[in-house]
Design a protein around this motif. Structure first.
Motif, PDB file in Angstrom:
ATOM      1  N   PRO A  70       0.819  -1.224   0.000  1.00 18.74           N
ATOM      2  CA  PRO A  70       0.000   0.000   0.000  1.00 18.74           C
ATOM      3  C   PRO A  70       0.849   1.269   0.000  1.00 18.74           C
ATOM      4  O   PRO A  70       1.805   1.392   0.766  1.00 18.74           O
ATOM      5  N   TRP A  84       1.467  -8.597   7.655  1.00 18.21           N
ATOM      6  CA  TRP A  84       0.290  -8.586   6.806  1.00 18.21           C
ATOM      7  C   TRP A  84       0.438  -9.571   5.655  1.00 18.21           C
ATOM      8  O   TRP A  84       1.556  -9.903   5.238  1.00 18.21           O
ATOM      9  N   GLN A  91      -1.379 -10.416   1.616  1.00 14.42           N
ATOM     10  CA  GLN A  91      -2.297  -9.978   0.559  1.00 14.42           C
ATOM     11  C   GLN A  91      -2.111 -10.849  -0.672  1.00 14.42           C
ATOM     12  O   GLN A  91      -0.981 -11.209  -1.032  1.00 14.42           O
ATOM     13  N   GLY A 150      -7.993  -7.974  -3.625  1.00 19.05           N
ATOM     14  CA  GLY A 150      -8.641  -7.799  -2.333  1.00 19.05           C
ATOM     15  C   GLY A 150      -7.852  -6.883  -1.413  1.00 19.05           C
ATOM     16  O   GLY A 150      -6.962  -6.143  -1.842  1.00 19.05           O
ATOM     17  N   GLU A 151      -8.189  -6.946  -0.129  1.00 15.04           N
ATOM     18  CA  GLU A 151      -7.561  -6.098   0.878  1.00 15.04           C
ATOM     19  C   GLU A 151      -6.508  -6.877   1.660  1.00 15.04           C
ATOM     20  O   GLU A 151      -6.624  -8.094   1.830  1.00 15.04           O
TER      21      GLU A 151
END
Length: 289
Positions: free
Chosen positions: A119, A154, A156, A167-168
């Motif tokens: 991100p 995280w 993804q 997606g997120e």
């Protein structure tokens, strides 16, 4: 020929090739922490003791967005291409993991897209590849403590060509969830660093990752209770390695030994690649000293 002690490198990553060659990648800029980023060099060996190189596998073009903190390249052979996951930073832009591609393990690698895959408004680093049991690719990455204080891990989904995400992102865990971690600053600033996914001989999904312990830079293990990348994840109570070395990954030698690659010590400019023999005992990794 060089020996390991001749190679200053952080975040070592080993790719094994069908030619029975080991390729060593890592953070190789002389000025790791500040100044203009130069690129990534690699080395090759047939025995993990004697090395050829350095080979310049990535040098940024004039239009490349990153200009500092060229960190932690990992290289994977996937769909007949070699893909590099590496972290970069620029003034006024968040640190992110950029994907690069080449036709051979020694490159040269070029950006797969204009921007990082992580991100754009998150400070991220140390992206690594995971292929799930449905043969779907994921990127696992750290969101930095500098932005969120308690460093995060995280996951993804990636598209099959690695060019976009699907997606997120999903939060897997925070650094403070491990009993062995200590803050690097104040009372709430914990580091997540260097994730690497593997399955045990019994099929359990586990993750090597690094943080700060009472003794310095250390490597811990998290376990997915479902065997799925989305977890839930639980932390082993004690670190696997607690001796001023970290950013670990695993690879199989051509003699079928399981090796743990780290850099140690965690002090510039003294970092060197270290390859430790590990075995599985009762579904746990054990370092053979």
């Amino acid at each position: 020929m060089l020996t390991k002690n001749d190679i200053r490198i952080r975040d070592p990553f080993i790719l094994t090739d069908e030619s029975k060659t080991y390729f060593l990648y890592g953070t190789t800029d002389q000025n790791v922490w500040e100044g203009q980023g130069v690129g990534f060099d690699a080395y090759k060996s047939s025995d993990l003791e004697h090395w050829e190189g350095p080979f310049p596998v990535f040098r940024p073009g004039e239009d490349f967005w990153g200009d500092q903190h060229f960190w932690a390249p990992e290289v994977y052979f996937y769909q007949n291409q070699y893909y590099m996951f590496a972290s970069f930073k620029a003034e006024g832009k968040c640190r992110g993991t950029q994907l690069l591609v080449a036709g051979s393990p020694l490159g040269s690698f070029s950006p797969l897209s204009e921007n990082p895959i992580t991100p754009s408004d998150w400070e991220c680093l140390d992206g690594t590849l995971f292929i799930d049991d449905k043969i779907k690719p994921w990127i696992i990455f750290c969101r930095e403590w500098l932005q969120v204080h308690d460093g995060e891990m995280w996951a993804q989904r990636l598209s099959s060509d690695f060019k976009t995400v699907i997606g997120e992102p999903v939060l897997l865990f925070r650094a403070s969830e491990a009993d062995w971690t200590v803050p690097v600053r104040g009372e709430k600033d914990y580091i997540t660093d260097g994730p690497y996914l593997y399955r045990s001989q019994q099929g359990d999904l586990q993750m090597l990752w690094s943080s700060r312990s009472q003794n310095g830079y250390a490597v811990g293990i998290a376990r997915s209770t479902t065997g799925n990348i989305l977890g839930p994840w639980i932390q082993n109570p004690e670190p696997l390695l607690d001796e001023d070395g970290g950013h670990a990954m695993l690879f199989q030698t051509f003699n079928d030994e399981l090796k743990l690659a780290i850099h140690s010590p965690n002090r510039s400019p003294l970092e060197r690649p270290v390859f430790l023999t590990v075995v599985e005992q009762n579904n746990h990794l054990v370092v053979i000293k």
